[in-house]
Scaffold this motif. Structure first.
Motif, mmCIF file in Angstrom:
data_model
loop_
_atom_site.group_PDB
_atom_site.id
_atom_site.type_symbol
_atom_site.label_atom_id
_atom_site.label_comp_id
_atom_site.label_asym_id
_atom_site.label_seq_id
_atom_site.Cartn_x
_atom_site.Cartn_y
_atom_site.Cartn_z
ATOM 1 N N ASP A 27 27.765 16.854 -42.739
ATOM 2 C CA ASP A 27 28.585 17.859 -42.413
ATOM 3 C C ASP A 27 28.178 19.102 -41.611
ATOM 4 O O ASP A 27 28.814 19.504 -40.768
ATOM 5 N N GLU A 28 26.854 19.527 -41.875
ATOM 6 C CA GLU A 28 26.178 20.883 -41.320
ATOM 7 C C GLU A 28 24.937 20.529 -40.920
ATOM 8 O O GLU A 28 24.340 20.030 -41.597
ATOM 9 N N ILE A 29 24.755 21.207 -39.843
ATOM 10 C CA ILE A 29 23.373 21.211 -39.417
ATOM 11 C C ILE A 29 22.555 22.472 -40.143
ATOM 12 O O ILE A 29 23.231 23.354 -40.458
ATOM 13 N N ASN A 30 21.540 22.180 -40.400
ATOM 14 C CA ASN A 30 20.739 23.310 -41.117
ATOM 15 C C ASN A 30 20.459 24.647 -40.134
ATOM 16 O O ASN A 30 20.286 24.260 -38.870
ATOM 17 N N LEU A 31 20.849 25.838 -40.678
ATOM 18 C CA LEU A 31 20.961 27.007 -39.461
ATOM 19 C C LEU A 31 19.212 26.984 -39.019
ATOM 20 O O LEU A 31 19.325 27.380 -37.836
ATOM 21 N N PHE A 32 18.368 26.629 -39.961
ATOM 22 C CA PHE A 32 16.979 26.721 -39.243
ATOM 23 C C PHE A 32 16.842 25.857 -38.167
ATOM 24 O O PHE A 32 16.377 26.162 -36.968
ATOM 25 N N GLU A 33 17.278 24.795 -38.022
ATOM 26 C CA GLU A 33 17.168 23.497 -37.047
ATOM 27 C C GLU A 33 18.017 24.140 -35.670
ATOM 28 O O GLU A 33 17.594 24.036 -34.611
ATOM 29 N N LEU A 72 16.947 36.021 -32.064
ATOM 30 C CA LEU A 72 17.016 34.735 -32.685
ATOM 31 C C LEU A 72 15.767 34.489 -34.047
ATOM 32 O O LEU A 72 15.927 33.940 -34.996
ATOM 33 N N GLU A 73 14.452 35.056 -33.515
ATOM 34 C CA GLU A 73 13.502 34.966 -34.398
ATOM 35 C C GLU A 73 13.843 35.612 -35.662
ATOM 36 O O GLU A 73 13.036 35.491 -36.533
ATOM 37 N N LYS A 74 14.669 37.141 -35.453
ATOM 38 C CA LYS A 74 14.790 37.724 -36.513
ATOM 39 C C LYS A 74 16.059 37.201 -37.667
ATOM 40 O O LYS A 74 15.957 37.631 -38.793
ATOM 41 N N LYS A 75 16.763 36.208 -37.002
ATOM 42 C CA LYS A 75 17.659 35.785 -37.895
ATOM 43 C C LYS A 75 17.421 34.773 -38.931
ATOM 44 O O LYS A 75 16.456 34.311 -38.777
#
Length: 75
Positions: A27-33, A72-75
């Motif tokens: 259902d969802e991609i990992n936010l990290f990916e 992006l790196e801080k999120k």
């Protein structure tokens, strides 16, 4: 209307989440990916020889894409 680096970072993450959701069975991609995909894209943008690097945070400036990457790196 120019998009801020913060808005661009969010947009890229959302686009990668949507693309992966459409092409995967989960259902969802990992936010990290999604963040990693966005960072790869930004790294590619930073490798492009920019002719107009003096445009302050214009979407085609090195400074703009470096700021997007930092966010992006801080999120």
């Amino acid at each position: 209307m120019e998009i801020t680096p913060e808005e661009k970072a969010d947009e890229l993450i959302q686009k990668y989440e949507l693309v992966h959701r459409e092409h995967k069975y989960q259902d969802e991609i990992n936010l990290f990916e999604a963040k990693q995909c966005a960072i790869i894209l930004v790294n590619q943008m930073l490798e492009v020889p920019f002719e107009y690097t003096s445009i302050e945070y214009g979407e085609w400036s090195v400074e703009y894409w470096q700021k997007v990457k930092e966010i992006l790196e801080k999120k």
